[in-house]
Scaffold this active site. Structure first.
Site, PDB file in Angstrom:
ATOM      1  CG  ASP A   1      -8.112   1.673   1.525  1.00 41.93           C
ATOM      2  OD1 ASP A   1      -8.402   0.525   1.896  1.00 41.93           O
ATOM      3  OD2 ASP A   1      -8.204   2.663   2.257  1.00 41.93           O
TER       4      ASP A   1
ATOM      5  N   GLY B   1     -15.905  -0.470  -0.775  1.00 38.87           N
ATOM      6  CA  GLY B   1     -16.285   0.396  -1.886  1.00 38.87           C
ATOM      7  C   GLY B   1     -15.147   0.660  -2.841  1.00 38.87           C
TER       8      GLY B   1
ATOM      9  CE1 TYR C   1       1.024   2.977   7.599  1.00 38.35           C
ATOM     10  CE2 TYR C   1      -0.047   3.509   5.529  1.00 38.35           C
ATOM     11  CZ  TYR C   1       0.228   3.811   6.846  1.00 38.35           C
ATOM     12  OH  TYR C   1      -0.307   4.948   7.418  1.00 38.35           O
TER      13      TYR C   1
ATOM     14  CG  HIS D   1      -1.982   1.059   1.132  1.00 36.35           C
ATOM     15  ND1 HIS D   1      -2.952   1.069   0.152  1.00 36.35           N
ATOM     16  CD2 HIS D   1      -2.213   2.160   1.890  1.00 36.35           C
ATOM     17  CE1 HIS D   1      -3.735   2.130   0.317  1.00 36.35           C
ATOM     18  NE2 HIS D   1      -3.296   2.810   1.366  1.00 36.35           N
ATOM     19  CE  LYS D   2      -0.569   5.916   2.204  1.00 34.51           C
ATOM     20  NZ  LYS D   2      -0.919   6.981   3.192  1.00 34.51           N
TER      21      LYS D   2
END
Length: 636
Positions: free
Chosen positions: A157, A230, A150, A146-147
């Site tokens: 996401d 979502g 991280y 993710h990053k």
């Protein structure tokens, strides 16, 4: 300058509202443009920064542009990105070395502007973001972190932030092997974060199992966070837009989407239609109905159903979700702007201060008005919901665009040859992307026919479009119309097909052979040069439609330039003429219909609202033509 554009746009929409209610999509977009007229900061008034939130809003506004043909929306998109993208393609406030997958999201907007305008700086900026993925750290299985801060983690996401951009970039720049990697990201995310009992996906997982929030056996975070679901859903339906039809990864993603849709509707709130912030714990206080996730899941289900990836019944779930949003979460302020309530500002895992992924953690995050992620997702959902009343017109119908008689090639963005001039996925001035989008807004499916027409390959076409037959100047070895081809097409029309036959003026289109087909319906391209426009003297191409026209209902003037006039006799009838010559004709032939015009006419340059003065109703006329074609055609 942008404030002036915004004022004009608001004034325009105020006048429009006197005749009808301004759509929810445009209401929310105007709020966003009021809050961020020139550049973007999460907190208005602070310094602008490169943020994925802006990309969500701008993709929503792009959908409004596609639905309306009003160039003011595109101008706002381009103006917003111009604040960040320098002439050399570098991006203000972007640092690749952070390896933050969030920072790729705006790449989708850069690709849109590049594909529409051809501006080199946007190509370079998109290539800069693509470069990040070449070195972006991955899990041992090959999933993007993710990053960088991280390590060994994939979050739901991140699929939205990176994969639709990655897939579109692959399509535009011809990196076919990238589709394998895009599909792999979705497969890995589902494999590692899906709960077999509920079918829901946990917010994230840690391959190393080192994080405090990670289950020591599975690496999964503790809860099913609504907005993460979502993001993942939107990522799937948007990435699928760019996958080759026969790529195995396409079906892999569709299968994941089907499982996903089954799971999320089971936790949709029956009363409101919305989703709770932690979707499976609706009765646990202080859980609440969350707006951004509801908008994203509404969009996912609506688009997935419209595209045929999931069952059509999911459209009802999408509509119920959106109705809940508009009923429960919209307010108006004293200036008349529409506001979105009930969006959590942020939720994550780990970091400093540490976020442990507990229920109590998610409940502590602030819920605010007009969070840009929620606003952008709302606009996107509204675009889909606002299409729904039109979809029945073209349901089950296939629009086939010829790429045999018109078969021109040019050097593409990657340097390799690509088809151009009146093709569906071409977004510059010469393409038919806007026309194709109109057909899709009315529920039809698009195909391209690269081979010669036969009874077999026309059998499933509801509408067949032939445009601008090649000359030797355009193609070294043109595929000319023959008597055999013309007979095949005429027989298809006689059996109920609807043919669109678009020519061009004397120097831009083959005239002799294409008339073998046109004359079967009582029409002949005269091969002359009419409506020759000098520079921007638009009045030289002005054509008026008369009251009672069988196709064009607006009554406003049209703009058509450099055309061949027509000679029309039975069974054809002239439906538009100007001065001393016939411009457009239709024919009833057997069970089918034919529409003929001596010009390609409704390509992007003259329907996307960026060039023509507003008095010319080309976009509305294109919509009228699309509706006429669909209403007169049959499901094959």
């Amino acid at each position: 300058m942008m404030k002036k554009i915004l004022y004009v746009l608001i004034s325009f929409l105020s006048l429009q509202a006197q005749a009808q209610e301004v759509p929810y999509s445009q209401q929310m977009a105007l709020t966003a443009m009021h809050m961020w007229p020139d550049s973007f900061s999460v907190t208005p008034g602070r310094a602008a920064r490169w943020s994925y939130d802006q990309g969500v809003i701008l993709k929503g506004i792009e959908g409004i542009w596609q639905a309306t043909g009003d160039g003011k929306w595109f101008k706002y998109i381009e103006h917003s990105m111009d604040h960040f993208v320098r002439e050399d393609g570098t991006i203000k406030d972007y640092d690749q070395d952070h390896y933050n997958i969030d920072h790729l999201n705006n790449g989708k907007v850069l690709l849109t502007i590049y594909r529409v305008t051809g501006k080199e700086k946007y190509k370079k900026a998109a290539q800069l973001l693509r470069k990040q993925l070449l070195a972006h750290p991955r899990t041992k299985e090959g999933g993007f972190w993710h990053k960088q801060i991280y390590p060994w983690q994939m979050w739901l996401d991140g699929l939205y932030m990176g994969q639709p951009f990655y897939a579109e970039y692959a399509q535009v720049f011809g990196e076919d092997t990238v589709f394998n990697d895009v599909a792999k990201q979705f497969v890995l995310m589902e494999k590692n974060s899906r709960d077999p009992k509920t079918g829901l996906l946990y917010h994230g997982y840690d391959e190393s199992r080192e994080q405090q929030w990670a289950d020591k056996k599975t690496g999964q975070s503790p809860h099913f966070w609504a907005r993460a679901l979502g993001w993942y859903g939107v990522a799937m339906v948007d990435a699928l837009d760019y996958f080759p039809e026969n790529h195995p990864g396409r079906q892999q993603i569709i299968d994941i989407l089907k499982r996903f849709a089954t799971a999320v509707v089971k936790v949709q709130d029956a009363k409101s239609g919305m989703w709770y912030d932690i979707v499976d714990l609706p009765n646990r206080k202080p859980n609440y109905l969350e707006s951004s996730a509801t908008a994203m899941l509404s969009y996912t289900l609506a688009k997935g159903a419209r595209k045929g990836y999931i069952a059509s019944g999911y459209a009802a779930n999408a509509k119920k979700a959106f109705d809940g949003l508009t009923k429960l979460q919209l307010t108006k302020d004293k200036d008349g702007f529409t506001n979105l309530e009930g969006t959590v500002s942020v939720s994550g895992l780990g970091g400093k201060p540490y976020r442990d992924g507990s229920f109590d953690y998610y409940m502590r995050e602030k819920v605010i008005q007009n969070d840009p992620k929620g606003m952008g997702a709302f606009i996107m959902a509204a675009n889909e919901i606002e299409m729904m009343p039109k979809l029945a017109t073209g349901k089950g119908k296939t629009i086939v665009l010829d790429n045999f008689f018109n078969n021109e090639w040019q050097k593409g963005p990657s340097g390799t040859p690509i088809p151009f001039h009146y093709v569906w996925d071409e977004r510059d001035n010469n393409g038919y992307q806007f026309l194709g989008n109109l057909f899709e807004q009315y529920g039809a499916k698009l195909q391209t026919l690269k081979a010669a027409p036969t009874a077999s390959n026309l059998s499933k076409a509801s509408v067949y479009i032939i445009v601008d037959a090649d000359t030797e100047k355009e193609t070294a070895k043109p595929n000319y119309m023959t008597e055999a081809y013309a007979t095949t097409i005429a027989n298809w029309v006689k059996a109920g097909g609807v043919l669109v036959l678009l020519g061009n003026n004397s120097v831009n289109s083959e005239q002799v052979h294409i008339n073998m087909l046109a004359e079967k319906f009582g029409v002949r391209f005269n091969g002359d040069d009419q409506l020759m426009v000098k520079g921007n003297n638009y009045e030289q191409g002005e054509v008026k439609t008369e009251a009672g026209n069988p196709i064009f209902k607006t009554g406003l003037p049209l703009y058509i330039k450099e055309i061949s006039s027509l000679t029309v006799k039975a069974p054809a009838k002239t439906i538009v003429k100007t001065k001393d010559f016939d411009v457009m004709a239709t024919a009833h032939f057997g069970k089918g219909k034919v529409f003929v015009l001596g010009d390609p006419w409704i390509y992007n340059e003259y329907v996307d609202g960026r060039k023509l003065p507003a008095k010319y109703a080309n976009f509305n006329a294109a919509a009228d033509l699309v509706k006429w074609l669909l209403k007169n055609s049959a499901v094959k």
